[in-house]
Design an enzyme around this catalytic site. Structure first.
Site, PDB file in Angstrom:
ATOM      1  N   GLY A  62     -15.006 -22.000  54.053  1.00  0.00           N
ATOM      2  CA  GLY A  62     -16.193 -22.441  54.162  1.00  0.00           C
ATOM      3  C   GLY A  62     -16.583 -23.156  52.642  1.00  0.00           C
ATOM      4  N   ASN A 113     -18.312 -23.550  48.896  1.00  0.00           N
ATOM      5  CA  ASN A 113     -18.997 -22.474  47.694  1.00  0.00           C
ATOM      6  C   ASN A 113     -20.481 -22.148  48.242  1.00  0.00           C
ATOM      7  OD1 ASN A 113     -16.538 -22.438  46.231  1.00  0.00           O
ATOM      8  ND2 ASN A 113     -17.167 -24.118  45.119  1.00  0.00           N
ATOM      9  N   GLY A 114     -20.604 -20.881  48.167  1.00  0.00           N
ATOM     10  CA  GLY A 114     -22.273 -20.664  48.626  1.00  0.00           C
ATOM     11  C   GLY A 114     -22.224 -20.522  50.056  1.00  0.00           C
ATOM     12  N   GLY A 127     -21.177 -18.214  52.135  1.00  0.00           N
ATOM     13  CA  GLY A 127     -21.502 -16.849  52.461  1.00  0.00           C
ATOM     14  C   GLY A 127     -20.209 -16.039  52.713  1.00  0.00           C
ATOM     15  N   LYS A 128     -19.017 -16.467  52.136  1.00  0.00           N
ATOM     16  CA  LYS A 128     -17.748 -15.861  52.308  1.00  0.00           C
ATOM     17  C   LYS A 128     -17.681 -14.761  51.803  1.00  0.00           C
ATOM     18  CE  LYS A 128     -15.181 -19.268  50.720  1.00  0.00           C
ATOM     19  NZ  LYS A 128     -16.248 -20.166  50.428  1.00  0.00           N
ATOM     20  N   GLU A 139     -10.712 -15.796  47.873  1.00  0.00           N
ATOM     21  CA  GLU A 139      -9.892 -16.813  47.098  1.00  0.00           C
ATOM     22  C   GLU A 139      -8.703 -16.573  46.288  1.00  0.00           C
ATOM     23  OE1 GLU A 139     -11.383 -19.896  47.001  1.00  0.00           O
ATOM     24  OE2 GLU A 139     -13.379 -19.770  47.912  1.00  0.00           O
TER      25      GLU A 139
END
Lengths: 323, 220
Positions: free
Chosen positions: A38, A40-41, A43-44, A162
């Site tokens: 997903g 950035n931002g 919700g991962k 990441e």
């Protein structure tokens, strides 16, 4: 799903008025490498922090082997190895001392701790930094130390946020090998990334998250097939050839996508049989005496599927078909 | 077991802390410096000055040190690596608080010991030396315990390291001075030690309970 290990049941989390996760439900099985993708931002990290117990005030339920992670069972978290995206270390620690502390806290026996540290350092490729203070390490080495502390206690579940960011190609290869090794031992690896290509060849299953909602889950092949991304043909012609694509327009070609002087991608109507479409295109090209060097069906990368998701959202996902 | 690991770890960390090193060396040195600068203390013992100094300077520094350390470590996600293991958040804070208090207590003992020795050598002591040392040590420890707990609470509550330092410096220091003077102001001589001990247990305990409750609710 057979042998599911982690179950998310209607998990939602908000930060004030910002909804980080909406009604997330999914099941992850042992032995799989689950790519959690997903922008950035999306919700991962919130999802991973809920799974690892760092975020507690959420609605819904997360279970590991059927046990709610909010149950006060200390062994539950000893089973999880977590490599955070940006966790820092206290300045005074050396690499070895950090691993000693985390090993003890994970319940490793004093007798096996030195071997476990040796193994983790070796796997992460940072043995030579063992005695160095963490503040003196490069960003990439600190990233590998984060990995070393996550695998130190041989967890059943490896959660990597990441993990490839900031690493050189050799280190990326090393991390991917560790991930594959863990999964091959029937353990679950959950890898998050905002760059799909990083884990496209690694993940056995992929979940795409966008704006806090899980958009799609499936194997890479399933995702490609589900969104009709297979109906693309790439035509290569002799350099310097001028083609009037307007003459070729019409069914089955729905869009022309030039990729340089000699290569053009033709997006086809997915309702038409691929072999029939290719023969039709070849006939039209030959009818115009166009010197064809090659024609092939291409599998667009998952990156393209992902980009469609993240640009358009869940409810309007299909390969771009334009007439 | 987890507490012991974390406590030993924190002690090791504080031993590398410049503030703690400054306190260990600085407080005894200050004690001697006071005697050197102000040899005539009009009959008051050096032990008295040192006790007050340890309580105020040591207390303020401990509040600032703990609050900025905790705020900084929270912001850098240092605790993520601890709390994804079988570690309770309260245990983490208690270990930090206890380790800081131990380090400060060591500095206080050395400083007060030096002051006691100087007073004994110069004949200033009028009461039993053990009783005097015990009394001042008690006040110092109470002060350090309260200020350390204030530091932990601010560290957990505040997200800005600078704000955390400023509040600890002003509120921690001033609040502390007011609280440790309470027994002397409110009670007669006999009950002062008992009340001081109670104060030294109850106030830090209450502050730590609040800090742990807040920390338990925080998303890291």
């Amino acid at each position: 799903m057979p042998d599911e290990m982690i179950t998310f049941k209607s998990v939602s989390k908000s930060y004030g008025t910002v909804h980080a996760l909406h009604d997330l439900s999914m099941e992850l099985a042992r032995g799989e490498i689950f790519g959690y993708i997903g922008p950035n931002g999306a919700g991962k990290t919130t999802t991973l922090k809920i799974l690892t117990g760092l975020i507690r005030d959420y609605s819904g339920q997360v279970e590991i082997d059927g046990v709610d992670i909010r149950t006060p069972d200390a062994q539950l978290h000893a089973r999880v190895g977590y490599m955070p995206q940006d966790a820092g270390f206290q300045e005074w620690r050396t690499v070895e001392h950090a691993l000693q502390t985390f090993g003890k806290l994970s319940g490793l026996d004093r007798n096996i701790l030195p071997d476990a540290i040796d193994r983790a350092l070796g796997r992460a490729g940072i043995t030579e930094h063992r005695k160095r203070r963490i503040t003196h390490l490069s960003g990439g080495t600190v990233q590998r130390l984060r990995l070393a502390q996550a695998i130190l206690h041989e967890p059943d579940i490896l959660v990597l946020d990441e993990p490839l960011s900031g690493l050189d190609p050799a280190s990326r290869f090393q991390v991917k090998e560790i991930v594959r090794e863990f999964a091959s031992q029937n353990r679950l690896v959950l890898v998050s990334s905002h760059i799909l290509s990083e884990i496209e060849g690694l993940a056995t299953r992929i979940g795409i998250l966008h704006e806090g909602r899980i958009q799609e889950i499936g194997t890479p092949a399933e995702l490609r097939n589900r969104y009709q991304v297979g109906m693309v043909v790439e035509v290569t012609v002799r350099p310097g050839t001028e083609i009037d694509w307007d003459l070729l327009a019409g069914s089955p070609i729905v869009r022309v996508d030039p990729r340089g002087n000699t290569v053009t991608r033709l997006h086809l109507d997915p309702s038409i049989d691929l072999d029939y479409a290719i023969s039709l295109i070849m006939k039209r090209l030959l009818a115009q005496d166009i010197p064809i060097r090659g024609i092939q069906h291409v599998q667009p990368s998952l990156e393209e599927v992902y980009l469609q998701f993240t640009k358009r959202g869940a409810h309007d996902v299909s390969y771009p078909v334009q007439r | 077991m987890t507490f012991r690991i974390l406590y030993n770890d924190e002690i090791r960390g504080f031993a590398h802390s410049k503030i703690i090193i400054a306190l260990w060396a600085g407080l005894p040195l200050l004690t001697l410096l006071i005697k050197f600068i102000q040899p005539d203390t009009e009959g008051m013992s050096l032990l008295f000055f040192t006790g007050a100094m340890v309580g105020s300077i040591g207390g303020t520094l401990s509040a600032v040190m703990l609050s900025t350390t905790i705020t900084g470590e929270r912001n850098r996600h240092v605790y993520d690596l601890f709390l994804t293991r079988p570690v309770r958040r309260g245990t983490l804070l208690m270990a930090k608080f206890s380790a800081a208090l131990t380090c400060l207590f060591a500095a206080a003992i050395v400083s007060l010991g030096i002051a006691l020795a100087v007073d004994a050598a110069t004949g200033v002591l009028t009461l039993d030396p053990g009783e005097q040392l015990g009394g001042f040590l008690l006040i110092s420890v109470v002060g350090l315990a309260i200020s350390s707990a204030v530091g932990v609470l601010f560290g957990v509550l505040i997200n800005s390291t600078v704000l955390s330092a400023i509040l600890s410096l002003y509120l921690g220091g001033n609040l502390l001075s007011a609280i440790i003077m309470l027994p002397t102001m409110l009670l007669d001589g006999q009950n002062i030690p008992l009340f001081t001990v109670l104060l030294g247990i109850l106030v830090p305990a209450a502050l730590m309970v609040v800090a742990i409750r807040v920390f338990n609710r925080k998303s890291l």
